[in-house]
Design a protein around this motif. Structure first.
Motif, PDB file in Angstrom:
ATOM      1  N   GLU A  66       0.801  -1.206   0.000  1.00  0.00           N
ATOM      2  CA  GLU A  66       0.000   0.000   0.000  1.00  0.00           C
ATOM      3  C   GLU A  66       0.845   1.273   0.000  1.00  0.00           C
ATOM      4  N   LEU A  67       2.122   1.165   0.353  1.00  0.00           N
ATOM      5  CA  LEU A  67       2.958   2.374   0.352  1.00  0.00           C
ATOM      6  C   LEU A  67       4.226   2.248  -0.482  1.00  0.00           C
ATOM      7  N   ILE A  68       4.392   1.122  -1.192  1.00  0.00           N
ATOM      8  CA  ILE A  68       5.657   0.932  -1.899  1.00  0.00           C
ATOM      9  C   ILE A  68       5.897   2.012  -2.950  1.00  0.00           C
ATOM     10  N   GLU A  69       4.829   2.568  -3.504  1.00  0.00           N
ATOM     11  CA  GLU A  69       5.003   3.622  -4.499  1.00  0.00           C
ATOM     12  C   GLU A  69       5.654   4.863  -3.904  1.00  0.00           C
ATOM     13  N   GLY A  81       7.753  -8.757  -2.805  1.00  0.00           N
ATOM     14  CA  GLY A  81       6.844  -9.189  -1.751  1.00  0.00           C
ATOM     15  C   GLY A  81       7.500  -9.962  -0.637  1.00  0.00           C
ATOM     16  N   VAL A  82       8.819 -10.084  -0.638  1.00  0.00           N
ATOM     17  CA  VAL A  82       9.496 -10.735   0.484  1.00  0.00           C
ATOM     18  C   VAL A  82       9.302  -9.870   1.734  1.00  0.00           C
ATOM     19  N   ILE A  83       9.464  -8.563   1.579  1.00  0.00           N
ATOM     20  CA  ILE A  83       9.040  -7.626   2.617  1.00  0.00           C
ATOM     21  C   ILE A  83       7.559  -7.377   2.371  1.00  0.00           C
ATOM     22  N   PHE A  84       6.713  -7.907   3.236  1.00  0.00           N
ATOM     23  CA  PHE A  84       5.287  -7.952   2.955  1.00  0.00           C
ATOM     24  C   PHE A  84       4.450  -7.041   3.845  1.00  0.00           C
ATOM     25  N   GLY A  85       5.001  -6.595   4.975  1.00  0.00           N
ATOM     26  CA  GLY A  85       4.208  -5.816   5.906  1.00  0.00           C
ATOM     27  C   GLY A  85       5.032  -4.768   6.624  1.00  0.00           C
ATOM     28  N   HIS A  86       4.336  -3.886   7.326  1.00  0.00           N
ATOM     29  CA  HIS A  86       5.040  -2.823   8.058  1.00  0.00           C
ATOM     30  C   HIS A  86       4.157  -2.293   9.169  1.00  0.00           C
ATOM     31  N   ARG A  87       4.795  -1.616  10.095  1.00  0.00           N
ATOM     32  CA  ARG A  87       4.119  -0.779  11.082  1.00  0.00           C
ATOM     33  C   ARG A  87       4.626   0.638  10.912  1.00  0.00           C
ATOM     34  N   ASP A  88       3.762   1.507  10.443  1.00  0.00           N
ATOM     35  CA  ASP A  88       4.049   2.949  10.442  1.00  0.00           C
ATOM     36  C   ASP A  88       5.341   3.290   9.703  1.00  0.00           C
ATOM     37  N   TYR A  89       5.569   2.637   8.538  1.00  0.00           N
ATOM     38  CA  TYR A  89       6.791   2.897   7.780  1.00  0.00           C
ATOM     39  C   TYR A  89       6.702   4.207   6.987  1.00  0.00           C
ATOM     40  N   GLY A  90       5.497   4.762   6.856  1.00  0.00           N
ATOM     41  CA  GLY A  90       5.324   5.977   6.055  1.00  0.00           C
ATOM     42  C   GLY A  90       6.285   7.103   6.410  1.00  0.00           C
ATOM     43  N   PRO A  91       6.460   7.457   7.710  1.00  0.00           N
ATOM     44  CA  PRO A  91       7.393   8.539   8.046  1.00  0.00           C
ATOM     45  C   PRO A  91       8.831   8.249   7.630  1.00  0.00           C
ATOM     46  N   PRO A 238      12.478   9.424  12.437  1.00  0.00           N
ATOM     47  CA  PRO A 238      11.848   8.162  12.036  1.00  0.00           C
ATOM     48  C   PRO A 238      12.882   7.045  12.008  1.00  0.00           C
ATOM     49  N   THR A 239      12.554   5.925  12.616  1.00  0.00           N
ATOM     50  CA  THR A 239      13.485   4.794  12.733  1.00  0.00           C
ATOM     51  C   THR A 239      12.747   3.515  12.390  1.00  0.00           C
ATOM     52  N   VAL A 240      13.359   2.692  11.545  1.00  0.00           N
ATOM     53  CA  VAL A 240      12.742   1.435  11.147  1.00  0.00           C
ATOM     54  C   VAL A 240      13.564   0.259  11.661  1.00  0.00           C
ATOM     55  N   ILE A 241      12.855  -0.785  12.087  1.00  0.00           N
ATOM     56  CA  ILE A 241      13.470  -2.011  12.576  1.00  0.00           C
ATOM     57  C   ILE A 241      13.074  -3.139  11.625  1.00  0.00           C
ATOM     58  N   PRO A 242      13.986  -3.624  10.772  1.00  0.00           N
ATOM     59  CA  PRO A 242      13.639  -4.746   9.885  1.00  0.00           C
ATOM     60  C   PRO A 242      13.698  -6.065  10.655  1.00  0.00           C
ATOM     61  N   VAL A 243      12.604  -6.815  10.639  1.00  0.00           N
ATOM     62  CA  VAL A 243      12.526  -8.056  11.409  1.00  0.00           C
ATOM     63  C   VAL A 243      11.627  -9.060  10.703  1.00  0.00           C
ATOM     64  N   GLY A 244      11.687 -10.293  11.176  1.00  0.00           N
ATOM     65  CA  GLY A 244      10.675 -11.269  10.833  1.00  0.00           C
ATOM     66  C   GLY A 244       9.458 -11.030  11.708  1.00  0.00           C
ATOM     67  N   PRO A 245       8.281 -11.501  11.294  1.00  0.00           N
ATOM     68  CA  PRO A 245       7.062 -11.211  12.059  1.00  0.00           C
ATOM     69  C   PRO A 245       7.067 -11.783  13.463  1.00  0.00           C
ATOM     70  N   GLN A 410      10.176   9.492  18.688  1.00  0.00           N
ATOM     71  CA  GLN A 410       9.135   9.106  17.748  1.00  0.00           C
ATOM     72  C   GLN A 410       8.930   7.600  17.885  1.00  0.00           C
ATOM     73  N   MET A 411       7.699   7.155  17.734  1.00  0.00           N
ATOM     74  CA  MET A 411       7.464   5.717  17.856  1.00  0.00           C
ATOM     75  C   MET A 411       8.158   4.997  16.707  1.00  0.00           C
ATOM     76  N   PRO A 412       8.951   3.967  17.014  1.00  0.00           N
ATOM     77  CA  PRO A 412       9.699   3.271  15.965  1.00  0.00           C
ATOM     78  C   PRO A 412       8.768   2.538  15.007  1.00  0.00           C
ATOM     79  N   SER A 413       9.226   2.425  13.764  1.00  0.00           N
ATOM     80  CA  SER A 413       8.512   1.703  12.720  1.00  0.00           C
ATOM     81  C   SER A 413       9.163   0.342  12.518  1.00  0.00           C
ATOM     82  N   SER A 414       8.519  -0.479  11.723  1.00  0.00           N
ATOM     83  CA  SER A 414       9.087  -1.795  11.435  1.00  0.00           C
ATOM     84  C   SER A 414       8.648  -2.247  10.051  1.00  0.00           C
ATOM     85  N   ILE A 415       9.468  -3.092   9.441  1.00  0.00           N
ATOM     86  CA  ILE A 415       9.095  -3.792   8.221  1.00  0.00           C
ATOM     87  C   ILE A 415       9.318  -5.274   8.463  1.00  0.00           C
TER      88      ILE A 415
END
Length: 555
Positions: A66-69, A81-91, A238-245, A410-415
């Motif tokens: 929904e936000l890859i564009e 699609g290997v990275i399939f989901g996120h939490r608040d990655y928009g920022p 903005p900070t992202v944490i790449p993880v498995g679900p 800021q609340m951390p994001s995740s993918i």
């Protein structure tokens, strides 16, 4: 948060697609894996994700498509699609687009050799670094010692291997930060502060901790929370944490603790009493309709809002002191909102932003009041501002907090990335050498493992040509999609099309994949040798001083 379990599960599950037809030919996913467990999220167990779609419904993980564009130069793991989901990655995506401060961090629990599952996270960190984010890689040695019982000598041996592979794959240590939990005093001090905001009941509910859980294990959790927030120690960003679900419980707790550490909570309000989110939505609806009905000449009062929520057609705006007969309401949220509006009586019903005092010092609270421009009302534990947007209010609250010695997190994001299927089918497990490929495997062994791998092919070559292969269920195709195709989507698409079209037979496909895997391992290990000399120059302890404290001298 630590990446230590991506080899403990399967990946045959539906996923969304930016372009379904294109994505279906470049990614390794299909229907729900046969025999997989129901959705469980256990950071230290052997979680399996039977259906990735349930993560969207049950845990609020959002679809990455929904936000890859909006993501600049998306990595092939995102495109496929290997990275399939996120939490608040928009920022984070916005910051990368606009060349603004952002950060990426992930940790590695050194419980064994780094493997191709870990490479997913290595690649995600490195890609974000290349896009301009501050990059952090950490060795979760406190967690490995407390949660897995590894000795410090074992941890040191594996930590070196993780760091070498991360550097060999392209992490720039001069532009990034590498550290061990046990050697980072700032992280440990922050963990202590975060611990004051956490409760044992949460650990019971999130992690299943009980009376048999060691204090060190619990302490390792708040240390991970500190890791996640560490990139914001100098400034909020903005900070992202790449993880498995399976690591999502850590992310959710870190987001909660980040909010609890803030000096102020900013909410939207309509009168002096505080509303929860569901109540606020009802009151907002009432306000919108009542203002439209009243026009500019009449004031809308809280009692009018109560009337509206009981019976929209019975509102008496012209009455000086309207009354409202409240029947028994089946909707508990509506009943609660009506009661609060009734208690407020003739108080004006007006939208405003509210600054709630959470942890502010007296000086910080006074500073906030002073800086709010326009109409405002001050109460004992909050301030209402009538001329600020919610966005401007959030920015002001963070500025005041930082200026008065707070973090302003800021609340951390995740993918979230998919797990890889084992080469032998089913789970990829570090305890089953044939099911996974270590980044330290002899290239010939890597070649042999791929040649022996299970495939999604038919029983015979004739049926394969007639029906085509099932690439979506094939561990070998996953290797192409996750690793062997690199950035070449057309190559991944060609392999997929030839497989499902019956042109590609499994023997030839595995031979090609085996050769590519051998070449990858040869190249990777050559690069590891090249960067090994630089490892000793890094500002990170390669041998933990805790070995001496624990009596683990060199043998």
């Amino acid at each position: 948060m630590t990446d230590d379990t991506p080899t403990d599960t399967d990946a045959d599950a539906d996923a969304p697609g930016v372009d379904p037809e294109h994505r279906a030919r470049t990614r390794a996913d299909g229907g729900t894996a046969a025999g997989a467990d129901d959705v469980t999220l256990d950071p230290w167990g052997s979680s399996t994700i039977a259906d990735y779609r349930k993560l969207f419904e049950e845990f609020g993980i959002e679809e990455f498509d929904e936000l890859i564009e909006s993501v600049p130069n998306p990595h092939y793991l995102m495109r496929r699609g290997v990275i399939f989901g996120h939490r608040d990655y928009g920022p984070v995506a916005e910051a990368l687009r606009n060349d603004e401060p952002a950060a990426v961090l992930s940790g590695f629990m050194p419980t064994g050799d780094p493997h191709i599952g870990h490479k997913l996270v290595f690649d995600e960190i490195i890609w974000h670094q290349q896009q301009g984010a501050d990059a952090y890689g950490l060795i979760a040695d406190l967690e490995a010692h407390a949660a897995r019982g590894l000795t410090w000598a074992e941890i040191d041996e594996h930590a070196r291997d993780y760091l070498l592979s991360l550097l060999a794959l392209g992490f720039d240590p001069e532009e990034g930060t590498l550290y061990r939990q046990s050697g980072n005093r700032e992280v440990q001090d922050l963990a202590f502060e975060l611990g004051s905001k956490a409760r044992f009941a949460e650990f019971e509910g999130i992690y299943g901790f009980d009376s048999e859980t060691s204090v060190s294990h619990m302490q390792s959790v708040v240390t991970q929370m500190a890791d996640i927030l560490y990139p914001q120690m100098d400034e909020p960003k903005p900070t992202v944490i790449p993880v498995g679900p399976d690591q999502d419980p850590h992310v959710r707790l870190a987001r909660d603790l980040a909010a609890r550490m803030r000096f102020f909570k900013v909410t939207e309000a309509y009168f002096s009493q505080e509303l929860d989110d569901d109540e606020r939505a009802l009151v907002a609806e009432a306000h919108e309709h009542l203002v439209a009905r009243a026009g500019a000449e009449q004031d809308v009062r809280c009692i009018h809002g109560a009337q509206y929520l009981v019976d929209p057609d019975a509102v008496t705006l012209d009455a000086d002191r309207p009354t409202v007969d409240v029947p028994e309401l089946d909707d508990s949220v509506r009943a609660s909102a009506v009661k609060k509006l009734q208690n407020a009586g003739m108080e004006p019903l007006r939208p405003r932003v509210r600054f709630l005092d959470r942890n502010a010092s007296d000086d910080a609270f006074e500073d906030l009041v002073e800086r709010i421009e326009g109409e405002k009302r001050r109460y004992d534990e909050h301030v209402d501002a009538f001329d600020l947007s919610p966005e401007d209010a959030e920015e002001l609250a963070r500025e005041v907090e930082v200026d008065n010695g707070g973090y302003g997190f800021q609340m951390p994001s995740s993918i979230y990335h998919r797990f890889m299927t084992g080469l032998t089918g089913g789970k990829m497990s570090s305890s089953i050498p044939a099911s996974h490929i270590s980044l330290l495997d002899d290239p010939e062994d890597g070649y042999a493992k791929v040649k022996s791998a299970t495939t999604g092919g038919r029983d015979t070559a004739e049926k394969q040509r007639e029906l085509g292969g099932e690439a979506d269920k094939c561990p070998v195709y996953e290797l192409y999609a996750y690793l062997l195709s690199g950035d070449d989507d057309e190559f991944a698409k060609r392999v997929y099309d030839e497989c499902v079209g019956g042109e590609r037979l499994c023997g030839d496909c595995k031979e090609q994949a085996a050769v590519l895997m051998k070449e990858f391992l040869e190249e990777h290990q050559e690069k590891r040798a090249e960067v090994e000399a630089a490892l000793d120059d890094l500002d990170i302890e390669l041998e933990s001083p805790r070995r001496r404290v624990a009596g683990e001298g060199d043998d």
